[in-house]
Design an enzyme around this catalytic site. Structure first.
Site, PDB file in Angstrom:
ATOM      1  N   ARG A 290       0.731   0.417-124.013  1.00  0.00           N
ATOM      2  CA  ARG A 290       0.996  -0.169-125.639  1.00  0.00           C
ATOM      3  C   ARG A 290       0.540  -1.590-126.309  1.00  0.00           C
ATOM      4  NH1 ARG A 290       7.469   0.280-126.993  1.00  0.00           N
ATOM      5  NH2 ARG A 290       7.522  -1.545-125.779  1.00  0.00           N
TER       6      ARG A 290
ATOM      7  N   LYS B 294       3.702  -3.574-132.081  1.00  0.00           N
ATOM      8  CA  LYS B 294       4.546  -4.714-131.465  1.00  0.00           C
ATOM      9  C   LYS B 294       3.893  -6.032-131.653  1.00  0.00           C
ATOM     10  CE  LYS B 294       7.820  -4.847-127.756  1.00  0.00           C
ATOM     11  NZ  LYS B 294       9.098  -5.378-128.732  1.00  0.00           N
TER      12      LYS B 294
ATOM     13  N   GLU C  45      15.534   2.628-136.773  1.00  0.00           N
ATOM     14  CA  GLU C  45      15.751   2.389-135.543  1.00  0.00           C
ATOM     15  C   GLU C  45      16.549   0.993-135.768  1.00  0.00           C
ATOM     16  OE1 GLU C  45      12.062   0.613-133.629  1.00  0.00           O
ATOM     17  OE2 GLU C  45      11.508  -0.326-135.533  1.00  0.00           O
TER      18      GLU C  45
HETATM   19  N1  PMP Z   1      12.270  -0.711-131.529  1.00  0.00           N
HETATM   20  C1  PMP Z   1      11.668  -2.121-131.558  1.00  0.00           C
HETATM   21  C2  PMP Z   1      11.317  -2.809-132.924  1.00  0.00           C
HETATM   22  C3  PMP Z   1      11.504  -2.902-130.446  1.00  0.00           C
HETATM   23  O1  PMP Z   1      11.234  -4.189-130.481  1.00  0.00           O
HETATM   24  C4  PMP Z   1      11.923  -2.404-129.085  1.00  0.00           C
HETATM   25  C5  PMP Z   1      11.693  -3.193-127.885  1.00  0.00           C
HETATM   26  N2  PMP Z   1      10.469  -3.054-127.548  1.00  0.00           N
HETATM   27  C6  PMP Z   1      12.183  -0.974-129.126  1.00  0.00           C
HETATM   28  C7  PMP Z   1      12.412  -0.369-130.282  1.00  0.00           C
HETATM   29  C8  PMP Z   1      12.405  -0.073-127.832  1.00  0.00           C
HETATM   30  O2  PMP Z   1      11.397  -0.090-127.148  1.00  0.00           O
HETATM   31  P1  PMP Z   1      11.169   0.176-125.690  1.00  0.00           P
HETATM   32  O3  PMP Z   1      12.162   1.092-125.263  1.00  0.00           O
HETATM   33  O4  PMP Z   1       9.821   0.490-125.302  1.00  0.00           O
HETATM   34  O5  PMP Z   1      11.679  -1.301-125.111  1.00  0.00           O
END
Ligand code: PMP
Length: 296
Positions: free
Chosen positions: A54, A153, A186
């Protein structure tokens, strides 16, 4: 006393207090860069491959050329953990655009910087896991897919910071962001799920939500538990009236939500599907099948 933690910057290790980058780095000046938050549980880096890939996808979207191969990056993460003798850790992987001039043009930044911080973790409290957390839908809309979308990200997290500040200002644990059409997207660093009549729904990435690695695994576990799970629109009304609501994320793991804008969710206690998922997830964190072993 424990020796100072060592931080990797461009192939060199620095004690935490000496680990610095230039004030001309566009990561600092403009939030121009990408990152990952990763966790290691009992000597296993959970979902390391997925996080690394990612990171490279985010960088690709920003036309940021990471000066290491994915394999070299993986080895650098493992080496940093070994150097710090860590088995349970939070890993912050950052790639900045690098040093440039004071203008915006990334072509003036010839050398991106790679930073690997491995540190001890501050985990979600047991109380949060047992009782669930309170949330507020924030007025700060998530960045749409045709802007600086959260699918990337990137180091630009001001949207999440403003939302988190709003949540804590109003006495809530976390915030829920809506997309520009008013649909739930989210959390500030978590993906969102609701349960209604034993059917589990999570908002699609078209809301600008990050494709969460925990969310993907949670989806597999929910299916294995025998429930229907799909990506679909979630309105604020559906959130308020859901039987269960929970977040997933690397830091949060699976955490129940007991309240949205002062509306109690279900009976105000973590629901049965959330609880089953939490148990399945906890088991997975110590399963080498889901990660990479630090000390083979
Ligand atoms: N949404 C955002 C904006 C995030 O920063 C994160 C943390 N990485 C997540 C969702 C959750 O993603 P992950 O399960 O890959 O940590």
């Amino acid at each position: 006393m424990r020796e100072e933690l060592q931080v990797y910057i461009d192939g060199v290790y620095y004690p935490k207090s000496q680990a610095k980058i230039s004030v001309y780095d566009h990561g600092l000046l403009y939030g121009d860069g990408v990152f990952e938050g990763i966790r290691a549980y009992n000597g296993i880096v959970f979902k390391l491959k997925e996080h690394i890939s990612r990171l490279y996808r985010s960088a690709h979207a920003l036309m940021l050329k990471i000066p290491l191969t994915e394999d070299e990056m993986t080895q650098a993460v493992l080496e940093t953990l070994r150097k710090n003798k860590l088995r349970d850790a939070y890993i912050r992987l950052v790639v900045t655009r690098g040093v440039g001039d004071l203008g915006l043009d990334p072509r003036k930044c010839p050398k991106p910087s790679v930073i690997i911080i491995t540190d001890t973790i501050s985990i979600m409290s047991n109380e949060a896991k047992e009782k669930g957390i309170s949330t507020v839908i924030t007025w700060i809309r998530r960045h749409p897919v045709d802007t600086t979308t959260h699918e990337i990200k990137s180091l630009n997290y001001l949207n999440s910071i403003l939302a988190k500040m709003e949540a804590t200002t109003y006495g809530c644990d976390e915030a829920i962001g809506l997309d520009k059409t008013g649909l739930a997207a989210e959390g500030v660093g978590e993906n969102l799920f609701i349960v209604r009549d034993d059917i589990v729904i999570t908002p699609p990435n078209s809301t600008g939500a990050l494709a969460g690695i925990t969310a993907k695994l949670a989806t597999e576990f929910i299916k294995n538990l025998g429930y229907d799970v799909s990506e679909a629109n979630v309105t604020p009304f559906q959130l308020f009236t859901a039987d269960e609501v929970f977040f997933t994320g690397t830091a949060a793991e699976v955490v129940p939500i007991r309240e949205v804008n002062k509306r109690q969710i279900g009976n105000g206690k973590p629901g049965p599907i959330t609880k089953k998922l939490m148990t399945a997830f906890e088991k997975a964190t110590s399963n080498p099948e889901f990660g990479v072993i630090i000390y083979p």
